[in-house]
Write an enzyme that holds these catalytic residues in place. Sequence first.
Site, PDB file in Angstrom:
ATOM      1  N   LYS A   1       9.755  -3.471  15.246  1.00  0.00           N
ATOM      2  CA  LYS A   1       9.903  -2.068  14.869  1.00  0.00           C
ATOM      3  C   LYS A   1      10.751  -1.319  15.900  1.00  0.00           C
ATOM      4  CE  LYS A   1       7.525  -1.910  11.038  1.00  0.00           C
ATOM      5  NZ  LYS A   1       8.058  -1.400   9.773  1.00  0.00           N
TER       6      LYS A   1
ATOM      7  N   GLY B   1      23.259  -2.249   5.912  1.00  0.00           N
ATOM      8  CA  GLY B   1      24.543  -2.660   5.308  1.00  0.00           C
ATOM      9  C   GLY B   1      24.657  -2.145   3.879  1.00  0.00           C
TER      10      GLY B   1
ATOM     11  N   PHE C   1       0.838  -1.204   0.000  1.00  0.00           N
ATOM     12  CA  PHE C   1       0.000   0.000   0.000  1.00  0.00           C
ATOM     13  C   PHE C   1       0.883   1.270   0.000  1.00  0.00           C
ATOM     14  CE2 PHE C   1      -2.096   2.827   3.324  1.00  0.00           C
ATOM     15  CZ  PHE C   1      -2.794   3.590   2.396  1.00  0.00           C
TER      16      PHE C   1
ATOM     17  N   THR D   1      -2.688   4.976   8.427  1.00  0.00           N
ATOM     18  CA  THR D   1      -2.828   5.651   7.133  1.00  0.00           C
ATOM     19  C   THR D   1      -3.808   4.859   6.278  1.00  0.00           C
ATOM     20  OG1 THR D   1      -0.560   6.407   7.352  1.00  0.00           O
ATOM     21  CG2 THR D   1      -1.488   6.478   5.141  1.00  0.00           C
TER      22      THR D   1
ATOM     23  N   ARG E   1      -7.672  -4.180   8.714  1.00  0.00           N
ATOM     24  CA  ARG E   1      -7.664  -2.841   9.300  1.00  0.00           C
ATOM     25  C   ARG E   1      -9.071  -2.250   9.201  1.00  0.00           C
ATOM     26  NH1 ARG E   1      -1.748  -0.657   7.335  1.00  0.00           N
ATOM     27  NH2 ARG E   1      -1.892  -2.214   5.729  1.00  0.00           N
TER      28      ARG E   1
ATOM     29  N   TYR F   1      23.597   2.359  13.925  1.00  0.00           N
ATOM     30  CA  TYR F   1      24.359   2.597  12.685  1.00  0.00           C
ATOM     31  C   TYR F   1      24.630   4.090  12.515  1.00  0.00           C
ATOM     32  CZ  TYR F   1      24.798  -1.948  10.444  1.00  0.00           C
ATOM     33  OH  TYR F   1      25.193  -3.219  10.121  1.00  0.00           O
TER      34      TYR F   1
ATOM     35  N   TYR G   1       5.317  -7.536  16.042  1.00  0.00           N
ATOM     36  CA  TYR G   1       5.413  -6.358  15.165  1.00  0.00           C
ATOM     37  C   TYR G   1       6.034  -5.190  15.934  1.00  0.00           C
ATOM     38  CZ  TYR G   1       3.752  -2.612  12.038  1.00  0.00           C
ATOM     39  OH  TYR G   1       3.662  -1.524  11.183  1.00  0.00           O
TER      40      TYR G   1
ATOM     41  N   ASP H   1      10.310  -6.290  -3.485  1.00  0.00           N
ATOM     42  CA  ASP H   1       9.211  -6.850  -2.699  1.00  0.00           C
ATOM     43  C   ASP H   1       9.195  -8.364  -2.879  1.00  0.00           C
ATOM     44  OD1 ASP H   1       6.395  -7.399  -1.752  1.00  0.00           O
ATOM     45  OD2 ASP H   1       6.346  -5.220  -1.706  1.00  0.00           O
TER      46      ASP H   1
ATOM     47  N   ASP I   1      13.249 -11.236  -1.253  1.00  0.00           N
ATOM     48  CA  ASP I   1      12.990 -11.205   0.190  1.00  0.00           C
ATOM     49  C   ASP I   1      14.156 -10.479   0.865  1.00  0.00           C
ATOM     50  OD1 ASP I   1      12.822 -11.748   2.896  1.00  0.00           O
ATOM     51  OD2 ASP I   1      12.255 -13.848   2.628  1.00  0.00           O
TER      52      ASP I   1
HETATM   53  N1  LIG Z   1      -0.277   1.569   6.605  1.00  0.00           N
HETATM   54  C1  LIG Z   1      -0.127   2.041   7.815  1.00  0.00           C
HETATM   55  O1  LIG Z   1      -1.068   2.614   8.384  1.00  0.00           O
HETATM   56  C2  LIG Z   1       1.201   1.928   8.513  1.00  0.00           C
HETATM   57  C3  LIG Z   1       1.299   2.402   9.825  1.00  0.00           C
HETATM   58  C4  LIG Z   1       2.521   2.305  10.473  1.00  0.00           C
HETATM   59  C5  LIG Z   1       3.618   1.779   9.834  1.00  0.00           C
HETATM   60  N2  LIG Z   1       3.490   1.315   8.565  1.00  0.00           N
HETATM   61  C6  LIG Z   1       4.689   0.713   7.944  1.00  0.00           C
HETATM   62  O2  LIG Z   1       4.773   1.040   6.576  1.00  0.00           O
HETATM   63  C7  LIG Z   1       5.281  -0.069   5.840  1.00  0.00           C
HETATM   64  C8  LIG Z   1       4.327  -0.435   4.723  1.00  0.00           C
HETATM   65  O3  LIG Z   1       3.050  -0.735   5.257  1.00  0.00           O
HETATM   66  P1  LIG Z   1       1.794  -1.000   4.306  1.00  0.00           P
HETATM   67  O4  LIG Z   1       0.593  -0.531   5.014  1.00  0.00           O
HETATM   68  O5  LIG Z   1       2.093  -0.486   2.953  1.00  0.00           O
HETATM   69  O6  LIG Z   1       1.762  -2.588   4.304  1.00  0.00           O
HETATM   70  P2  LIG Z   1       1.629  -3.627   3.071  1.00  0.00           P
HETATM   71  O7  LIG Z   1       1.452  -4.963   3.678  1.00  0.00           O
HETATM   72  O8  LIG Z   1       0.619  -3.140   2.109  1.00  0.00           O
HETATM   73  O9  LIG Z   1       3.050  -3.500   2.383  1.00  0.00           O
HETATM   74  C9  LIG Z   1       4.202  -4.123   2.887  1.00  0.00           C
HETATM   75  C10 LIG Z   1       4.977  -4.676   1.729  1.00  0.00           C
HETATM   76  O10 LIG Z   1       6.190  -5.277   2.213  1.00  0.00           O
HETATM   77  C11 LIG Z   1       6.392  -6.508   1.500  1.00  0.00           C
HETATM   78  N3  LIG Z   1       7.240  -7.388   2.314  1.00  0.00           N
HETATM   79  C12 LIG Z   1       6.975  -7.927   3.524  1.00  0.00           C
HETATM   80  N4  LIG Z   1       8.009  -8.683   3.949  1.00  0.00           N
HETATM   81  C13 LIG Z   1       8.962  -8.598   2.983  1.00  0.00           C
HETATM   82  C14 LIG Z   1      10.257  -9.165   2.828  1.00  0.00           C
HETATM   83  N5  LIG Z   1      10.792  -9.969   3.758  1.00  0.00           N
HETATM   84  N6  LIG Z   1      10.972  -8.866   1.705  1.00  0.00           N
HETATM   85  C15 LIG Z   1      10.452  -8.053   0.746  1.00  0.00           C
HETATM   86  N7  LIG Z   1       9.219  -7.498   0.836  1.00  0.00           N
HETATM   87  C16 LIG Z   1       8.482  -7.772   1.941  1.00  0.00           C
HETATM   88  C17 LIG Z   1       4.983  -7.050   1.296  1.00  0.00           C
HETATM   89  O11 LIG Z   1       4.883  -8.005   0.286  1.00  0.00           O
HETATM   90  C18 LIG Z   1       4.208  -5.763   0.974  1.00  0.00           C
HETATM   91  O12 LIG Z   1       4.208  -5.481  -0.400  1.00  0.00           O
HETATM   92  C19 LIG Z   1       5.520  -1.192   6.834  1.00  0.00           C
HETATM   93  O13 LIG Z   1       6.878  -1.197   7.219  1.00  0.00           O
HETATM   94  C20 LIG Z   1       4.652  -0.809   8.001  1.00  0.00           C
HETATM   95  O14 LIG Z   1       5.150  -1.302   9.214  1.00  0.00           O
HETATM   96  C21 LIG Z   1       2.298   1.358   7.892  1.00  0.00           C
END
Ligand SMILES: NC(=O)c1ccc[n+]([C@@H]2O[C@H](COP(=O)([O-])OP(=O)(O)OC[C@H]3O[C@@H](n4cnc5c(N)ncnc54)[C@H](O)[C@@H]3O)[C@@H](O)[C@H]2O)c1
Length: 328
Positions: free
Chosen positions: A150, A103, A12, A176, A187, A160, A146, A32, A57
């Site tokens: 974080k 890294g 997203f 968001t 959500r 770092y 989670y 991704d 990954d």
């Molecule tokens: N959306 C929110 O409200 C919100 C709030 C706080 C923090 N965040 C942070 O923002 C980031 C994105 O959130 P989002 O809402 O877009 O979630 P999402 O699940 O839509 O997107 C996360 C993406 O990360 C990819 N991913 C997960 N593990 C992976 C790995 N090991 N290697 C490669 N890709 C991997 C998933 O396939 C996915 O496309 C996250 O780090 C999340 O913790 C989002």
Amino acid sequence: MKKVLITGAAGFLGSHLCDRFIKEGFHVVGMDNLITGDLKNIEHLFGLSQFEFYHHDVTKFVHVPGKLDYILHFASPASPIDYLKIPIQTLKVGALGTHNLLGLAMEKGSRILIASTSEIYGDPLVHPQTEDYYGNVNTIGPRGVYDEAKRFQESITMAYHRFHGLDTRIVRIFNTYGPRMRLNDGRVIPAFMGQALRGEDLTVFGDGSQTRSFCYVDDEVEGIYRLLMSDYTDPVNIGNPHEITIKQFAEEIIKLTGTDQKIIYKPLPQDDPMQRRPDISRAKEILGWEPVVGREEGMKRTFDYFKTLSKEELVKTEHRNFKDRNRK
Ligand SMILES: NC(=O)c1ccc[n+]([C@@H]2O[C@H](COP(=O)([O-])OP(=O)(O)OC[C@H]3O[C@@H](n4cnc5c(N)ncnc54)[C@H](O)[C@@H]3O)[C@@H](O)[C@H]2O)c1
């Protein structure tokens, strides 16, 4: 042309960030593993010479050829329904994934921005949450995978920064919403909108007096962009401070969707925070940022997006990539 690596690019927020950096004239490398993301979110970028994509990954060794000016590490499951199903992968992407990307930033001399979260404040005892608040997290509760991933991510990033002098940024993102959220990600916004579109009653957990504040995705992306381009290295909250109870919110959705559904109540899940609201004084002062999209407008744009989904997508309950997957 400046080059940026965005992990979690098919998710997203990652996909909206890809759009923004393309618009700003960057060469964007998206990465991704599609565990919770979907290529549909970025398929409109595949024809562009400014965009490339690695299906990878990030908990495994990460290599990107050539220079990299910026890295945005957004890969991580983000919604409880996801990280409760893949808890170990969630811990690994926050810990090992972040280590790999720090890294890479060292190797390339890149500035790196890490996506942290309001969840590091846990079920907060201070309201609204300022960046100075240390949080109230249950390390061994189911959601701890989670929150603690974080928290570790922030710690290793600062280590770092202090030890290696790496150029780092940390954004603490609050709830968001917007187009490209998954309807079945658990959500509250997609959950309510999905129920409205399927003609079901809206499920509120607890008595609905718990509060949340929702930031429209364009505002969030603007805040993240400004933070990346700033010189500020301590964490910054980026979210919308307009707080609303979940019950009020359910009522707003019923009004917006023009349906005659009722609200039904179910027990509150464990460690679900009762209150959530960012104090955004730091973002205002340092970045000159505050949200500009009102909830009514943002919800309308989001609902318009969900209305375009097929009937099949409206009833899907699980992300396809959770099936038959090695969950180590
Ligand atoms: N959306 C929110 O409200 C919100 C709030 C706080 C923090 N965040 C942070 O923002 C980031 C994105 O959130 P989002 O809402 O877009 O979630 P999402 O699940 O839509 O997107 C996360 C993406 O990360 C990819 N991913 C997960 N593990 C992976 C790995 N090991 N290697 C490669 N890709 C991997 C998933 O396939 C996915 O496309 C996250 O780090 C999340 O913790 C989002």
